[in-house]
Enzyme design. Structure first.
Site, short mmCIF file in Angstrom:
data_model
loop_
_atom_site.label_atom_id
_atom_site.label_comp_id
_atom_site.label_asym_id
_atom_site.label_seq_id
_atom_site.Cartn_x
_atom_site.Cartn_y
_atom_site.Cartn_z
CD GLU A 105 -1.57 -6.60 4.76
OE1 GLU A 105 -1.85 -5.48 5.20
OE2 GLU A 105 -1.06 -6.79 3.64
CG HIS A 140 -3.61 -3.83 2.55
ND1 HIS A 140 -2.76 -3.41 3.55
CD2 HIS A 140 -4.16 -2.70 2.04
CE1 HIS A 140 -2.81 -2.09 3.65
NE2 HIS A 140 -3.64 -1.63 2.73
CB CYS A 175 -0.97 -0.03 1.18
SG CYS A 175 -2.34 1.14 1.01
#
EC number: 6.3.4.2
Length: 544
Positions: free
Chosen positions: A517, A515, A379
């Site tokens: 994750e 993102h 990001c």
């Protein structure tokens, strides 16, 4: 089959791990072949955590459909296969907003709006809607029993148990059973008082999960069962463990899943936890270790990067490595120099907002690029890498983001004003838009360019990743940066927005606008993090 509900509450103190306990139970029930979902009810007045400080609340977890939610939903997705949605998390603020909207619209036909029945009815309706289509819905109530903020939620769940029938509901209460070293024993009185508090509002817990730093002796569990009016087999000891992924097996060994299935009269197979056994084996038998330098602005609270931390651990499992994270405040890079980055095997710059510490992150990206250290930008970490490359390689010496300098003469990153979501709908924003709920959010398709490192890492042409940002690469200045060597390796579905960039003549330098994750799990990992950790080990080997 009608949905069965498990309501999870906490007592004595906060941060006992209700979310982990709920997710662990869900994983066992899922392993028994049941369709399970989990909801989190947050008592705070914010509509969602989207505008809350990460150092106060921890990370904001983004769901597939773009909900900004509590970090516990990240735990839920890492433990079970069910994907969370907007229906899985709501707050007091969201409930009150909806009730007030209905009142203004005239839905209540002039009635006096009260907590009971209007607020509680709205809570019940959302819980029932969120549980539809599932065999079991686990509902976690944030906060601690006794908090004034939680009362409407607890009252709603008490009513819901009556509405759907006690045979379809189960109350599970987490409490603290502290060990007193000077007395040499655990103390059950806090648990008794916590249950008394629940009873005072009409809720009799069916299961007690007793948190302690050790297993609770059988005689103490019998005492808790007697004074708290629950069966002895429903008093579960949950000690501190070195890995949260041990908890499903710990709960199963005490028969919690059997108790739940008996209560709901569910006939299902025995739980197969072999996948979790494999995770624990990988965790216990690493072949090496690496150190990742995480350069951010919220490093005083690691929970601000909870999903990133977990994704790194998952990548470590897949590479049979222990991943150590060295947290580095980006302002320290500004004041002390890049020396604070020495000794790491790779560098990760995660997401963030605001100008504080940005120049330190830019120097970090430059250090990683020039010294051939593996770099993963997420990001803001991608935007930082772009600004650094534009300034120091492409000759755009005044390059910046309009987020940090609205009058920047070379805004290589700017406010995104229009984009297409996964459903094909066009979203628009401006400088005048509210901060809350106005970012590019949720799962978006990304096209990977053939011949790039990103395409090699993912091994496919199209991916779907989750976003949470309001600034994007400025396509007007992009050709000049690409001419200087930077490679765009991922584009949005309509090919208009840059999603991934990489530095070609570098062992591993990839930065993504999304993102990754949020979709990493201990059982499946994530290709971007796996490739990053592998590159860290290779870099370590070259410098040995």
């Amino acid at each position: 089959m009608a949905t069965n509900y498990i309501f999870v509450t906490g007592g004595v103190v906060s941060s006992l791990g209700k979310g982990i306990a709920a997710a662990s139970l869900a994983s066992i029930l899922e392993a028994r072949g049941l369709d399970v979902t989990i909801m989190k009810l947050d008592p705070y007045i914010n509509v969602d955590p989207g505008t809350m400080s990460p150092t106060q609340h921890g990370e904001v977890f983004v769901t597939q459909d773009g909900a900004e939610t509590d970090l516990d939903l990240g735990h839920y997705e890492r433990f079970i296969r069910t994907k969370m949605t907007k229906a899985n998390n709501f707050t007091s603020g969201k409930i009150y907003s909806e009730v007030l909207r209905k009142e203004r619209r005239g839905d209540y036909l002039g009635a006096t709006i009260q907590v009971i029945p209007h607020i509680t009815n709205e809570i019940k309706a959302r819980v029932i809607e969120g549980g539809k289509g599932h065999d079991v819905a686990i509902v976690e109530v944030g906060g601690t029993v006794g908090d004034i903020e939680s009362l409407p939620f607890l009252e709603a769940l008490r009513q819901l148990a009556v509405d759907v029938g006690r045979e379809k509901t189960l109350f599970m209460h987490l409490t603290l059973v502290p060990y007193i070293p000077t007395a040499g024993e655990v103390k059950t009185k806090p648990t008794q008082h916590s249950v008394k508090e629940l009873l005072s509002i009409g809720i009799q817990p069916d299961v007690l999960i007793c948190r302690s730093d050790r297993m609770i002796p059988a005689n103490e569990r019998a005492k808790i069962a007697l004074f708290c009016n629950v069966p002895e087999r429903a008093v579960i000891s949950l000690k501190d463990v070195d890995s949260i992924y041990r908890i499903p097996a710990l709960l199963k060994s005490q028969g919690l899943d059997d108790f739940v299935c008996d209560r709901f009269r569910l006939t299902c197979k025995e739980a197969d936890l072999s996948e979790w056994e494999q995770v624990l084996y990988q965790q216990a038998n690493p072949t090496g270790e690496v150190t990742i330098g995480m350069v951010g602005k919220y490093v005083e609270l690691p929970d601000a990067y909870k999903s990133v931390n977990e994704a790194l651990k998952h990548a470590g499992l897949k590479n049979r490595l222990t991943v150590n994270v060295k947290y580095i405040d980006s302002q320290d890079v500004e004041t002390k120099g890049v020396e604070v980055l020495q000794g790491v095997d790779a560098i990760l710059v995660p997401g963030g907002f605001g100008y504080r510490g940005v120049e330190g992150k830019i120097r970090t990206a430059q250090y990683a690029r020039e010294n051939k250290i593996p770099y993963l930008g997420i990001c803001l970490g991608m935007q930082i890498a772009l600004i650094e490359y534009a300034r120091n390689v492409a000759g755009l010496t005044q390059a910046n983001s309009s987020e940090f300098d609205k009058h920047c003469p070379q805004p290589v990153v700017g406010l995104i004003t229009e984009w297409q979501d996964e459903s094909g709908n066009v979203e628009t924003r401006s400088d005048e838009s509210d901060l809350g709920g106005t970012m590019r959010l949720g799962a978006q398709q990304c096209h990977l360019i053939e011949g790039t490192k990103a395409r090699e890492v993912y091994g496919t042409e199209t991916i779907v990743e989750r976003h949470r940002h309001r600034y994007e690469v400025n396509n007007t200045l992009l050709p000049q940066i690409e001419a200087a060597g930077l490679k765009v390796s991922g584009l949005s579905a309509d090919r208009k927005l840059v999603e991934i960039i990489e530095v070609p003549n570098h062992p591993w330098f990839i930065a993504a606008q999304f993102h990754p994750e949020f979709t990493s799990t201990p059982r499946d990992g994530h290709p971007l993090f796996e490739g990053f950790v592998k590159a860290a080990k290779e870099h370590q080997g070259k410098n040995a």
